[in-house]
Design a protein around this motif. Structure first.
Motif, mmCIF file in Angstrom:
data_model
loop_
_atom_site.group_PDB
_atom_site.id
_atom_site.type_symbol
_atom_site.label_atom_id
_atom_site.label_comp_id
_atom_site.label_asym_id
_atom_site.label_seq_id
_atom_site.Cartn_x
_atom_site.Cartn_y
_atom_site.Cartn_z
ATOM 1 N N GLN A 103 0.920 -1.109 0.010
ATOM 2 C CA GLN A 103 -0.049 0.156 -0.113
ATOM 3 C C GLN A 103 0.904 1.137 0.045
ATOM 4 O O GLN A 103 1.992 1.265 0.620
ATOM 5 C CB GLN A 103 -0.883 0.073 1.323
ATOM 6 N N ASN A 104 0.375 2.312 -0.488
ATOM 7 C CA ASN A 104 1.045 3.746 -0.583
ATOM 8 C C ASN A 104 1.059 4.363 0.780
ATOM 9 O O ASN A 104 -0.354 4.189 1.278
ATOM 10 C CB ASN A 104 0.343 4.358 -1.609
ATOM 11 N N GLN A 326 -2.553 5.995 2.491
ATOM 12 C CA GLN A 326 -3.023 6.828 1.242
ATOM 13 C C GLN A 326 -4.813 6.655 0.968
ATOM 14 O O GLN A 326 -5.451 7.559 0.702
ATOM 15 C CB GLN A 326 -2.362 6.551 -0.010
ATOM 16 N N SER A 327 -4.978 5.309 1.287
ATOM 17 C CA SER A 327 -6.478 5.115 1.199
ATOM 18 C C SER A 327 -6.751 4.044 2.313
ATOM 19 O O SER A 327 -6.011 2.783 2.400
ATOM 20 C CB SER A 327 -6.852 4.472 0.033
ATOM 21 N N ASN A 330 -10.106 -0.667 0.971
ATOM 22 C CA ASN A 330 -9.836 -1.339 -0.514
ATOM 23 C C ASN A 330 -11.072 -2.597 -0.553
ATOM 24 O O ASN A 330 -11.879 -2.688 0.112
ATOM 25 C CB ASN A 330 -8.511 -2.354 -0.424
ATOM 26 N N GLU A 353 -6.689 0.730 -3.857
ATOM 27 C CA GLU A 353 -5.519 1.480 -3.451
ATOM 28 C C GLU A 353 -4.608 0.883 -2.543
ATOM 29 O O GLU A 353 -3.268 0.881 -2.417
ATOM 30 C CB GLU A 353 -5.810 2.811 -2.639
#
Length: 365
Positions: A103-104, A326-327, A330, A353
């Motif tokens: 993940q970001n 970032q999010s 999912n 994301e």
């Protein structure tokens, strides 16, 4: 003489009639013998006059289905649920889970403290660190123990290990204008700013490796009708990483909706008919957003490591990172194959994301 003969004949006739009446009693209605008395017939179920006679009725057959009973003490109200037609899982389970997540991360700020040159303490705002792009990779292996407390409520505990790393593109800069009147700090800031503009302190590949022990508790609320079902999985975990102070906490909420189908047995493998559960869902994660620790525990790029070696000669340097996912959401797609009532295998994919894959095996008893 004629009169004597006539009287004799009448006497003989009355005698014959008397004998006939004695042998054949008169019918009360017709004055003739009842043929049924002369020739008894088999019983036909009909009364005299054509009415249907009553036969002894056979005992009624019990056509009701046998009442099912649940013999285990958990879940509570299990017997009532079984009698209502629900197929309950075995109450206790032990499972092994593996999850891989990518993940970001959006890093809000990175600060250093406890730095100095000789006896001079460097201000915390001397270094401006930008991590414009961060990607995190983690693998978690856990052991899960659970019990169905009620037919719709499951309670579980987990323990295991998490390890992984994050890759960031880091830039280190400084603003000399912030230190007007402080010649030494202004000079150090000028050197750092010049090296950043020259590319020495810009776009540095920074890899942060971590590992730690994870433990937590969770619960599942489930319900359904027919072969359709829905559930919500909520868990709270803490992970103590080797490079961080304290523990990182995470709250995860995963609602899912699915459909169950029967599967044929696989004779060649000796498997009886089983069940396949298919579902779609989403996962929400709220992870603690601030990480603190010692600079000595970080593996830094060569250029940044040389700078920190000069500024952290006493080994008292600390870092403080504020970040967020970032999010937090999912999408999930998953399947579970129950080979028997005791054994099942499951896999689940996450995308959008946050990319994830989960594989688990479970034994119920």
């Amino acid at each position: 003489m004629a009169d004597d003969g006539t009287m004799k004949n009448r006497y003989q006739l009355f005698s014959l009639l008397a004998v006939f009446c004695i042998i054949f009693p008169a019918s009360s209605k017709t004055g003739l013998p009842d043929l049924a008395d002369l020739y008894p017939l088999p019983q036909t179920g009909l009364k005299t006059g054509g009415a249907v006679s009553e036969r002894p009725s056979a005992p009624p057959k019990n056509t009701a289905l046998p009442v099912k009973h649940y013999e285990r003490w958990l879940p509570l109200l299990g017997d009532k649920a079984v009698q209502m037609g629900y197929d309950l899982p075995l109450p206790f389970g032990i499972g092994i889970n593996y999850m891989d997540i990518r993940q970001n991360i959006n890093v809000k700020s990175i600060g250093f403290s406890g730095l100095g040159l000789g006896n001079r303490v460097l201000p915390g705002g001397l270094f401006t660190i930008d991590a414009s792009k961060t990607r995190q990779y983690s693998q978690t292996r856990t052991l899960r123990l659970d019990a169905w407390i009620l037919p719709f409520w499951d309670l579980y505990g987990i323990t295991g290990q998490t390890r992984g790393h994050s890759m960031s593109s880091v830039g280190v800069d400084s603003d000399p204008a912030q230190f007007k009147g402080d010649l030494i700090n202004q000079m150090i800031a000028g050197i750092i700013h010049g090296m950043h503009n020259a590319g020495s302190f810009d776009n540095l590949n920074f890899e942060l490796k971590f590992k730690g022990n994870t433990y937590g508790i969770g619960t599942v609320l489930a319900g359904g009708t027919g072969d359709w079902y829905g559930l919500v999985d909520i868990n709270y975990t803490r992970t103590r990483f080797d490079i961080l102070d304290g523990s990182i906490t995470a709250l995860t909420v995963s609602p899912r909706a699915g459909y169950r189908v029967d599967t044929p047995g696989i004779r060649i493998l000796g498997l009886p008919p089983g069940k396949l559960n298919l579902w779609v869902g989403t996962m929400y994660q709220n992870v603690q957003q601030e990480f603190k620790g010692s600079l000595n525990d970080l593996s830094m790029p060569a250029a940044l490591k040389a700078l920190m070696a000069m500024a952290n000669q006493k080994g008292e340097g600390r870092f403080d990172v504020k970040q967020h996912l970032q999010s937090p959401l999912n999408i999930l797609l998953g399947a579970q194959y129950s080979m028997t009532k005791q054994f099942n295998l499951a896999t689940e994919l996450g995308f959008a994301e946050r990319n994830s894959i989960m594989v688990s095996g479970e034994y119920r008893f």
